[in-house]
Each structure stands twice: as C-alpha cells, then as structure tokens.
Design an enzyme around this catalytic site. Structure first.
Site, PDB file in Angstrom:
ATOM      1  N   ASN A  41     -54.841  18.385  31.418  1.00  0.00           N
ATOM      2  CA  ASN A  41     -55.344  17.965  32.739  1.00  0.00           C
ATOM      3  C   ASN A  41     -56.577  18.782  33.152  1.00  0.00           C
ATOM      4  O   ASN A  41     -57.553  18.235  33.669  1.00  0.00           O
ATOM      5  CB  ASN A  41     -54.251  18.131  33.805  1.00  0.00           C
ATOM      6  CG  ASN A  41     -53.175  17.056  33.699  1.00  0.00           C
ATOM      7  OD1 ASN A  41     -53.396  16.005  33.097  1.00  0.00           O
ATOM      8  ND2 ASN A  41     -52.013  17.316  34.287  1.00  0.00           N
ATOM      9  N   LEU A  91     -54.221  14.825  38.505  1.00  0.00           N
ATOM     10  CA  LEU A  91     -55.097  15.314  39.566  1.00  0.00           C
ATOM     11  C   LEU A  91     -55.768  14.162  40.287  1.00  0.00           C
ATOM     12  O   LEU A  91     -56.827  14.337  40.900  1.00  0.00           O
ATOM     13  CB  LEU A  91     -56.169  16.227  38.967  1.00  0.00           C
ATOM     14  CG  LEU A  91     -55.669  17.625  38.626  1.00  0.00           C
ATOM     15  CD1 LEU A  91     -56.336  18.150  37.381  1.00  0.00           C
ATOM     16  CD2 LEU A  91     -55.905  18.546  39.796  1.00  0.00           C
ATOM     17  N   ASP A 121     -52.558  26.095  42.784  1.00  0.00           N
ATOM     18  CA  ASP A 121     -51.380  26.839  42.339  1.00  0.00           C
ATOM     19  C   ASP A 121     -50.149  26.135  42.899  1.00  0.00           C
ATOM     20  O   ASP A 121     -50.170  25.675  44.042  1.00  0.00           O
ATOM     21  CB  ASP A 121     -51.448  28.282  42.883  1.00  0.00           C
ATOM     22  CG  ASP A 121     -50.544  29.243  42.137  1.00  0.00           C
ATOM     23  OD1 ASP A 121     -49.421  28.845  41.749  1.00  0.00           O
ATOM     24  OD2 ASP A 121     -50.946  30.405  41.955  1.00  0.00           O
ATOM     25  N   ARG A 145     -41.628  42.403  34.811  1.00  0.00           N
ATOM     26  CA  ARG A 145     -42.410  43.097  33.792  1.00  0.00           C
ATOM     27  C   ARG A 145     -42.321  44.597  34.019  1.00  0.00           C
ATOM     28  O   ARG A 145     -41.921  45.078  35.078  1.00  0.00           O
ATOM     29  CB  ARG A 145     -43.868  42.625  33.816  1.00  0.00           C
ATOM     30  CG  ARG A 145     -44.029  41.357  33.023  1.00  0.00           C
ATOM     31  CD  ARG A 145     -45.423  40.822  33.059  1.00  0.00           C
ATOM     32  NE  ARG A 145     -45.757  40.266  34.357  1.00  0.00           N
ATOM     33  CZ  ARG A 145     -46.881  39.606  34.608  1.00  0.00           C
ATOM     34  NH1 ARG A 145     -47.774  39.442  33.662  1.00  0.00           N
ATOM     35  NH2 ARG A 145     -47.110  39.103  35.807  1.00  0.00           N
ATOM     36  N   LYS A 204     -48.960  28.710  24.660  1.00  0.00           N
ATOM     37  CA  LYS A 204     -50.321  29.255  24.663  1.00  0.00           C
ATOM     38  C   LYS A 204     -51.038  28.938  23.352  1.00  0.00           C
ATOM     39  O   LYS A 204     -52.244  28.709  23.343  1.00  0.00           O
ATOM     40  CB  LYS A 204     -50.270  30.768  24.890  1.00  0.00           C
ATOM     41  CG  LYS A 204     -49.812  31.172  26.291  1.00  0.00           C
ATOM     42  CD  LYS A 204     -50.864  30.866  27.346  1.00  0.00           C
ATOM     43  CE  LYS A 204     -50.513  31.511  28.680  1.00  0.00           C
ATOM     44  NZ  LYS A 204     -51.499  31.244  29.723  1.00  0.00           N
ATOM     45  N   VAL A 233     -50.502  21.838  38.285  1.00  0.00           N
ATOM     46  CA  VAL A 233     -51.503  21.255  37.369  1.00  0.00           C
ATOM     47  C   VAL A 233     -50.861  20.459  36.233  1.00  0.00           C
ATOM     48  O   VAL A 233     -51.569  19.798  35.466  1.00  0.00           O
ATOM     49  CB  VAL A 233     -52.474  22.325  36.794  1.00  0.00           C
ATOM     50  CG1 VAL A 233     -53.308  22.937  37.896  1.00  0.00           C
ATOM     51  CG2 VAL A 233     -51.759  23.384  35.968  1.00  0.00           C
ATOM     52  N   TYR A 281     -43.254  30.410  25.749  1.00  0.00           N
ATOM     53  CA  TYR A 281     -44.535  30.977  26.192  1.00  0.00           C
ATOM     54  C   TYR A 281     -45.528  31.047  25.033  1.00  0.00           C
ATOM     55  O   TYR A 281     -46.654  30.565  25.137  1.00  0.00           O
ATOM     56  CB  TYR A 281     -44.288  32.369  26.768  1.00  0.00           C
ATOM     57  CG  TYR A 281     -45.486  33.017  27.399  1.00  0.00           C
ATOM     58  CD1 TYR A 281     -46.081  32.469  28.532  1.00  0.00           C
ATOM     59  CD2 TYR A 281     -46.020  34.194  26.883  1.00  0.00           C
ATOM     60  CE1 TYR A 281     -47.180  33.082  29.123  1.00  0.00           C
ATOM     61  CE2 TYR A 281     -47.119  34.812  27.475  1.00  0.00           C
ATOM     62  CZ  TYR A 281     -47.688  34.251  28.595  1.00  0.00           C
ATOM     63  OH  TYR A 281     -48.780  34.857  29.189  1.00  0.00           O
ATOM     64  N   SER A 315     -49.777  29.773  34.674  1.00  0.00           N
ATOM     65  CA  SER A 315     -48.593  29.916  33.802  1.00  0.00           C
ATOM     66  C   SER A 315     -47.687  30.998  34.374  1.00  0.00           C
ATOM     67  O   SER A 315     -48.172  31.966  34.953  1.00  0.00           O
ATOM     68  CB  SER A 315     -48.972  30.337  32.380  1.00  0.00           C
ATOM     69  OG  SER A 315     -47.806  30.401  31.570  1.00  0.00           O
TER      70      SER A 315
HETATM   71  N1  UDP Z   1     -39.452  46.871  29.402  1.00  0.00           N
HETATM   72  C1  UDP Z   1     -38.544  47.900  29.655  1.00  0.00           C
HETATM   73  N2  UDP Z   1     -37.900  47.897  30.870  1.00  0.00           N
HETATM   74  C2  UDP Z   1     -38.119  46.966  31.841  1.00  0.00           C
HETATM   75  C3  UDP Z   1     -39.048  45.925  31.578  1.00  0.00           C
HETATM   76  C4  UDP Z   1     -39.690  45.906  30.338  1.00  0.00           C
HETATM   77  O1  UDP Z   1     -38.326  48.777  28.809  1.00  0.00           O
HETATM   78  O2  UDP Z   1     -37.481  47.051  32.916  1.00  0.00           O
HETATM   79  C5  UDP Z   1     -40.145  46.856  28.096  1.00  0.00           C
HETATM   80  C6  UDP Z   1     -40.023  45.539  27.337  1.00  0.00           C
HETATM   81  O3  UDP Z   1     -38.869  45.539  26.542  1.00  0.00           O
HETATM   82  C7  UDP Z   1     -41.300  45.552  26.503  1.00  0.00           C
HETATM   83  C8  UDP Z   1     -42.308  46.313  27.387  1.00  0.00           C
HETATM   84  O4  UDP Z   1     -41.525  47.035  28.333  1.00  0.00           O
HETATM   85  O5  UDP Z   1     -41.118  46.263  25.307  1.00  0.00           O
HETATM   86  C9  UDP Z   1     -43.275  45.406  28.127  1.00  0.00           C
HETATM   87  O6  UDP Z   1     -42.516  44.388  28.749  1.00  0.00           O
HETATM   88  P1  UDP Z   1     -43.133  43.333  29.751  1.00  0.00           P
HETATM   89  O7  UDP Z   1     -42.024  42.431  30.149  1.00  0.00           O
HETATM   90  O8  UDP Z   1     -43.901  44.016  30.820  1.00  0.00           O
HETATM   91  O9  UDP Z   1     -44.214  42.524  28.905  1.00  0.00           O
HETATM   92  P2  UDP Z   1     -44.296  42.031  27.380  1.00  0.00           P
HETATM   93  O10 UDP Z   1     -45.300  42.925  26.764  1.00  0.00           O
HETATM   94  O11 UDP Z   1     -42.960  42.171  26.707  1.00  0.00           O
HETATM   95  O12 UDP Z   1     -44.714  40.627  27.509  1.00  0.00           O
END
Ligand code: UDP
Length: 302
Positions: A87, A46, A16, A174, A137, A42, A133, A63
């Site tokens: 890799n 390596l 990591d 998140r 992926k 990574v 992202y 990631s």
């Molecule tokens: N979200 C929110 N408030 C926050 C963070 C996220 O309302 O403080 C919402 C975001 O707009 C999305 C959902 O929660 O609709 C999940 O967001 P997250 O970033 O966790 O992951 P995502 O599914 O979007 O990759």
C-alpha cells in the site's frame, strides 16, 4: 522522525493505527501548521487519502517492533510488512515520491557472520515465534526491490539495529524500557538466559539522522544503521543500575526461543555512502532516556 522532517522545513502527514504507539508522543506537534495526524491502519486501503498535495517522500516505518508486541500481534505484523508495504509503495508510485522502508537487523536472524554486513543473507528460522517479524521485514525488502525494478520507484532500505531513547513505551518489553522501569522502581532487572548474549545500542537522534541521509541518497540496496558499540546484556544491566543509582539486583529468567546470540552492525557502508556514524555516547543517551522514564514512572506512581 517527524520532528526532524519538520525541522528541515518539510510538511508532514503522520499515519498510525496506534497499535503500539501513543498520541502523547505527538502532543508537542498539536499546534504545528506543518504537521497533520491521521489515525489509519496502513494494512487497509488508502482510498480517498489525500496528503494535501503531491507527496515528495513516503517513509514506511509502521510495525510492531518489540518481541513482546509482535508475538501478541503476529498476523498484523506479517500484514504490515506485506500488505502495508505494498500500500505504501503504491502511494509512493502514485505521487512519484521517494520511498524508504525501515527494515531490521532481524533479517540476519541468529547471525553466523559477526559483525553483520549487508551482504550476509542471514540465519532466520522461518517458522519460529520471531518469524512473523523477521519474514515480514524480509518480504518487505523483497517487495521494495521489486517496485524499484518494475516501476522505477526511488527506494531506500534501512536495516535498523537496536535503538533506544525517550518516547518508548514503559511496558514495551524491550530491554531498555524493561531495565529502566525495573531499575527506577528498585525491582530486580530480569536478565534472560545467562546474559552473555550481546546487543549494540543506538541513540534515537543518531538513527533519525541516518534515516534522513539515507532518504536523500541514491542507494537502493540495504544499509545497516546502528551503533557498533557491542556489550553483553548482563553488562548492560549493571550499567543501567549504576547510571540510575538504583539498589536493584539482577534475576535470571528463561531465554526466549531463537533469541539471537550476538548482534553488532558493520556500518562501513553507512560511513562510505551516507557519511554517517553515531555520535551520541551510550552514557549520554541513557541519561536522556533515564530522565524520560523517571518522569513516566513518577507519573504512574502519583
Ligand atoms: N532481554 C533481557 N531482559 C528483558 C528484556 C530483554 O535480558 O527484560 C534481552 C533479550 O533476551 C535480548 C536482548 O535483551 O537478548 C534484547 O532484547 P530486546 O527485546 O530489547 O530486542 P531484540 O534485540 O531481542 O529484538
């Protein structure tokens, strides 16, 4: 994942670069003779890396995964899906090892098919802010299939849906860490948009079990791993406020660009091929997660 592999009796080497991770999450493994940590990116070659014998499996889980992190590191995020994946595939090939990649429900973009089934090709904006992202992926999946078809590497592809649990970073951005942090501090929960967008949350131990089963399977095509219990983000906020006995309210903030409107995995394939489905109810998973974040918040406030 490291904990589960060790529990199953394997020897594990963790790589990591700690771009978004933390060594605190490995502190309990310091005295394990079956675990070794190497700080390495990574995306870099390596050369000279010796796992200490023949590797049986390479799990490429590296990631940035939160929108906040991959928006801050878009180039590294694109590289870890492309250069990093290559890799890791080369490492697997050199050792005749199994290879598993953790892909994502973001491959479906803002989905027009609901719930999302593996055969759906997705609705991804290739030049939007999330594209670093999503396309990384998607490229990683394509590269994985190419190594399987060209070099017969025994590959597996997991498409992970929203997952939560202890050891997430408080400032990860998140929705679970954000709402937990806000609820535990008595601050308003920031609901983006009108909160009617949906997500489905899987507890980490369920996810790890799915990954472990997938790693041992002969399934080469992508398998969705996630919890099909879907809810709106507004309902989720209310849930967290109640669960943490918080006095917090809810405030609305702007909806990020290309935020998917709805997301729920169809897990029929995982049930059929892996005999897997989530077993931890949301209430129980959130309780464990709240206990973890409560300790984190107290440590910060101390
Ligand atoms: N979200 C929110 N408030 C926050 C963070 C996220 O309302 O403080 C919402 C975001 O707009 C999305 C959902 O929660 O609709 C999940 O967001 P997250 O970033 O966790 O992951 P995502 O599914 O979007 O990759």
């Amino acid at each position: 994942m490291c904990d589960r592999l060790l529990l199953e009796g394997h020897t594990v080497v963790g790589l990591d670069n700690l771009l978004t991770g933390s060594l605190d999450n490995l502190a309990h493994l310091n005295s394990s003779s079956s675990f070794r940590f190497v700080q390495h990116d990574v995306n870099q070659p390596l050369d000279g890396f010796d796992p200490g014998g023949a590797a049986d499996a390479v799990l490429h889980m590296a990631s940035a995964a939160s929108p906040k992190d991959y928006l801050a590191h878009p180039i590294e995020t694109l590289e870890v899906g492309s250069v990093g994946t290559r890799n890791m595939l080369e490492l697997a090939r050199a050792h005749s090892a199994r290879f598993l990649i953790t892909s994502t429900s973001e491959c479906y973009g803002d989905p027009l098919v609901h719930p999302q089934v593996e055969t759906y090709w997705g609705n991804v904006n290739p030049v939007g802010p999330r594209s670093c992202y999503d396309e990384s992926k998607r490229f990683a999946e394509a590269m994985t299939m190419a190594y399987h078809r060209t070099h017969s590497v025994r590959t597996n592809i997991a498409r992970i849906f929203n997952t939560y649990g202890p050891r997430m970073q408080l400032n990860d951005g998140r929705v679970v860490p954000a709402f937990m942090d806000q609820a535990l501090r008595g601050e308003p929960l920031t609901v983006f948009g009108d909160g009617s967008q949906t997500r489905s949350f899987c507890y980490v131990s369920d996810l790890v079990d799915g990954l472990y089963r997938l790693m041992l399977s002969e399934e080469r095509y992508p398998v969705n791993l996630g919890n099909p219990h879907e809810m709106t983000i507004l309902d989720f906020a209310t849930h967290i406020i109640r669960l943490t006995n918080s006095s917090s309210t809810v405030v609305r903030e702007a909806l990020p660009e290309d935020d998917p409107r709805q997301r729920r995995p169809d897990i029929s394939k995982a049930r059929r091929v892996l005999g897997w489905e989530p077993v931890v109810p949301l209430e129980e998973g959130l309780k464990h997660t709240a206990d973890f974040f409560r300790r984190k918040v107290s440590a910060q406030e101390a």
